[in-house]
Design an enzyme around this catalytic site. Structure first.
Site, short mmCIF file in Angstrom:
data_model
loop_
_atom_site.label_atom_id
_atom_site.label_comp_id
_atom_site.label_asym_id
_atom_site.label_seq_id
_atom_site.Cartn_x
_atom_site.Cartn_y
_atom_site.Cartn_z
N VAL A 75 0.88 -1.16 0.00
CA VAL A 75 0.00 0.00 0.00
C VAL A 75 0.92 1.21 0.00
CG1 VAL A 75 -1.75 1.29 1.26
CG2 VAL A 75 -1.86 -1.21 1.19
N SER A 76 0.88 1.99 -1.07
CA SER A 76 1.83 3.07 -1.26
C SER A 76 1.71 4.13 -0.19
CB SER A 76 1.63 3.72 -2.64
OG SER A 76 1.80 2.78 -3.66
#
Length: 410
Positions: A75-76
């Site tokens: 998850v950036s």
């Protein structure tokens, strides 16, 4: 119930803090994107970490690693997600394809398109798809379509799309993305160009694409048919003192010779170009990637620099120039330009039989940089003749990418 309410209030406060931090960082530039960061509970999509860590603006959360420990899904960082959504300019009613599924970003997009829009998120990994589908459903976004597939092929069954947002590092533009894009659509993609990754917002331009909006970013590499691995040549590996060269396919080097010259004689060349601390020189890095035919990236740990193995360090890589002899190279370095260390001068450190020539060539390229210039990126069909192109040309399978600097002084 009291505990649930307390946790909800705590996470709501963390979301407000995140929005404020993203605004201060310049990642949030519009009310719609700001609003969706308030609305979507990020912590639900990263249950692997505490809530406070989930809402850290600059922190990505790795959700899967391969057998070697390399991150293959994450998850950036919220900052990167925010500016990519700003680049995408997603509006109510749009049909959006996300390539690379974490769940959270798809939920943000779903809020932006509203009830009249459609969101498809796609990933090549069945485990990642299952995770995203479960988390989206749990968080109230079960209407998002989660698809298993090769990102380079897009999602033809749901096309055409108003926006395509790629959340994995791509080495070139996939033709399927362009084919599945509406005539006035936009593709936002973390594109690797001579080792440097920039989130680029492309729009249609005749038979090709054009972009003037790009931002520094980092992503896990794309898998499947769109994967193009870089080569890493290890120059020094002594415990935590590690140095290497990252090379794009087609760039050749005499690995054994280059490895040997790192500990030998060296040459320095200084450019006279300075930049105040805390100011980004990301455009200088992109300029060097376009100006140097033998451009590579030298990766090094802080410990390697601190022990004098090299004069610069970066795990991502600093600009390097491979000389024509294949046994010499130079890399970008900095030194204080005043006693107070308020400014630093760019220069180059060279190694090998042609260390001086390599260092001088890199320093000369720094001097030719215009800090006021911004690059324009264009993608042309692969059949486009070279004489019709200008700027640095990067050839891909389906498109020829050019990087030009219209305001760059000659």
């Amino acid at each position: 119930m009291v505990s649930v309410a307390a946790d909800s209030a705590k996470c709501g406060a963390l979301r407000e803090e995140l929005v404020g931090e993203l605004r201060d960082l310049g990642a949030l530039r519009s009310s719609p994107v700001e609003d969706v960061f308030r609305a979507v509970p990020r912590h639900l999509f990263v249950p692997e970490v505490p809530a406070a860590e989930a809402y850290a603006a600059e922190q990505a959360v790795v959700t899967k690693r391969d057998d070697l420990g390399v991150a293959v899904s994450s998850v950036s960082a919220a900052r990167i997600q925010a500016f990519m959504l700003e680049q995408a300019d997603i509006r109510p009613g749009m049909r959006v394809l996300e390539i690379g599924s974490g769940g959270y970003n798809a939920a943000l997009i779903a809020e932006l398109v509203g009830g009249s829009g459609e969101v498809t998120t796609l990933d090549i990994d069945p485990e990642v798809v299952g995770r995203a589908r479960g988390l989206l459903g749990m968080a109230g976004y079960g209407h998002v379509r989660v698809v298993l597939g090769d990102g380079a092929l897009g999602a033809p069954d749901s096309a055409p799309f108003d926006r395509i947002v790629v959340t994995a590092e791509a080495s070139e533009i996939a033709p399927a993305w362009v084919e599945q894009l509406r005539p006035d659509g936009r593709i936002v993609v973390p594109l690797r160009m001579r080792g440097l990754t920039r989130s680029v917002a492309f729009q249609r331009d005749g038979d090709g694409l054009v972009a003037e909006d790009y931002e520094v970013c980092g992503f896990v590499a794309m898998q499947g048919s769109g994967a193009r691995a870089q080569r890493l040549v290890v120059l020094h590996d002594d415990g935590d003192r590690q140095v290497g060269l990252r090379l794009e396919p087609g760039l050749r080097v005499d690995a054994e010779q280059v490895r040997a010259v790192l500990s030998g004689d060296r040459a320095e060349s200084w450019s006279g170009v300075t930049l105040p601390p805390r100011e980004s020189y990301a455009d200088l890095e992109l300029w060097l990637a376009t100006a140097l035919d033998g451009h590579a990236l030298m990766t090094a740990t802080r410990q390697a620099r601190d022990h004098g193995v090299v004069d610069a360090w970066s795990r991502g890589g600093v600009a390097a120039l491979l000389d024509i002899d294949g046994r010499s190279f130079a890399y970008l370095a900095l030194r204080p330009a005043d006693h107070e260390r308020t400014e630093y001068e760019f220069g180059a450190v060279g190694h090998g039989p042609r260390a001086r020539q390599a260092a001088d060539a890199l320093a000369s390229a720094v001097r030719s940089w215009d800090p006021a210039a911004r690059a324009v990126l264009r993608a042309y069909p692969a059949s486009t003749p070279t004489e019709q192109l200008s700027g640095c040309i990067l050839d891909g399978t389906a498109y020829r990418l050019t990087i030009s600097w219209p305001a760059q002084r000659s």
